[in-house]
Write an enzyme that holds these catalytic residues in place. Sequence first.
Site, mmCIF file in Angstrom:
data_model
loop_
_atom_site.group_PDB
_atom_site.id
_atom_site.type_symbol
_atom_site.label_atom_id
_atom_site.label_comp_id
_atom_site.label_asym_id
_atom_site.label_seq_id
_atom_site.Cartn_x
_atom_site.Cartn_y
_atom_site.Cartn_z
ATOM 1 N N TYR A 53 0.844 -1.185 0.000
ATOM 2 C CA TYR A 53 0.000 0.000 0.000
ATOM 3 C C TYR A 53 0.883 1.239 0.000
ATOM 4 O O TYR A 53 1.211 1.809 1.051
ATOM 5 C CB TYR A 53 -0.942 0.005 1.209
ATOM 6 N N HIS A 128 -1.309 -11.970 0.219
ATOM 7 C CA HIS A 128 -2.131 -10.978 -0.462
ATOM 8 C C HIS A 128 -2.873 -11.519 -1.683
ATOM 9 O O HIS A 128 -4.022 -11.156 -1.939
ATOM 10 C CB HIS A 128 -1.258 -9.789 -0.880
ATOM 11 N N SER A 208 -12.914 -3.716 -0.236
ATOM 12 C CA SER A 208 -13.779 -2.843 -1.030
ATOM 13 C C SER A 208 -15.252 -3.127 -0.706
ATOM 14 O O SER A 208 -16.063 -3.350 -1.599
ATOM 15 C CB SER A 208 -13.510 -3.022 -2.530
ATOM 16 N N LEU A 210 -17.673 -1.337 0.136
ATOM 17 C CA LEU A 210 -18.665 -0.336 -0.260
ATOM 18 C C LEU A 210 -18.826 -0.250 -1.773
ATOM 19 O O LEU A 210 -19.365 0.723 -2.292
ATOM 20 C CB LEU A 210 -18.282 1.035 0.312
ATOM 21 N N GLY A 211 -18.336 -1.283 -2.476
ATOM 22 C CA GLY A 211 -18.453 -1.284 -3.929
ATOM 23 C C GLY A 211 -19.889 -1.108 -4.389
ATOM 24 O O GLY A 211 -20.792 -1.802 -3.933
#
Length: 294
Positions: A53, A128, A208, A210-211
């Site tokens: 990140y 990951h 993610s 809140l996609g």
Amino acid sequence: MQYRTIAHTVVSAVGLGAMPLSVEHRPDERRAIATVHAALDAGVTLIDTADSYHWHADEAGHNELLIARALARYGGDTSHVLVATKGGRGRPGDGSWTVTATPARLKRAAEASAKRLDVDAIGLYQLHKPDPTVPWAESVGALRELLDAGTIRAAGISNVTTAQIREAHQILGDGLVSVQNQYSPAVRDSEPELRLSERLGLAFLPWSPLGGISRSSLDGPSGPTSAGTAFHRIAAERDVSPQQIALAWLLARSPAVIPVPGASRPASITDSAKAAELTLNPQELAELEDVRPS
């Protein structure tokens, strides 16, 4: 704040996805640290980060270092905060993402992450993404070695299939505690992985989450955001944000779910954390069941 568990560790039902604080369009450090502090003030005790990140090629671990500084500068006790980090991906600085999950790379990455986070052992270390050039069992085997060496206390896997979850569970046993896949109102492809995680006693951390409701930090300022769905209508009726409705919907999907919404402003994570106290009724859940924001 309500709480859920990752193995034997109790964490807030809503975590903080820290990626937006370090990638493209990131805020300045003052606002970034204020965002982490706002999460802690709201009762958030799970922070999700990764060594990849970052924005530029020469700043690997930017987000981990930022989280460590934010925790060190917080005025209260942070000993109960679980920082979950990930390894196996990289960012060459041109906006793309790479995958390198060889055992040697993963072990070096975990050791470097522990140093950046200033911990003796990483609370939760996640692979990951599967590396298509490396046998899955070899990558997962590196997590087993990290557990045995005491470099990490618990292991997770991300962006995986049900078959990969089963194989990892065979290799890691109780050392495997979580799965992190994309899952949101708009993207529900990982329903089988969620249900398998639930059966195996693994936490499921939607990334993610809140996609379809909010743009991802990687979508850029021109990314689409839906409006006018049942999520928005119910939010208006409840006088809360659509983001809270989306997170409450996720929490209602399974007791294994612990969403980690991203935030780059204090107000965003303060709002998201309130979803842990929001209970949707059966009629509302039925209305949201087949909604697919575009």
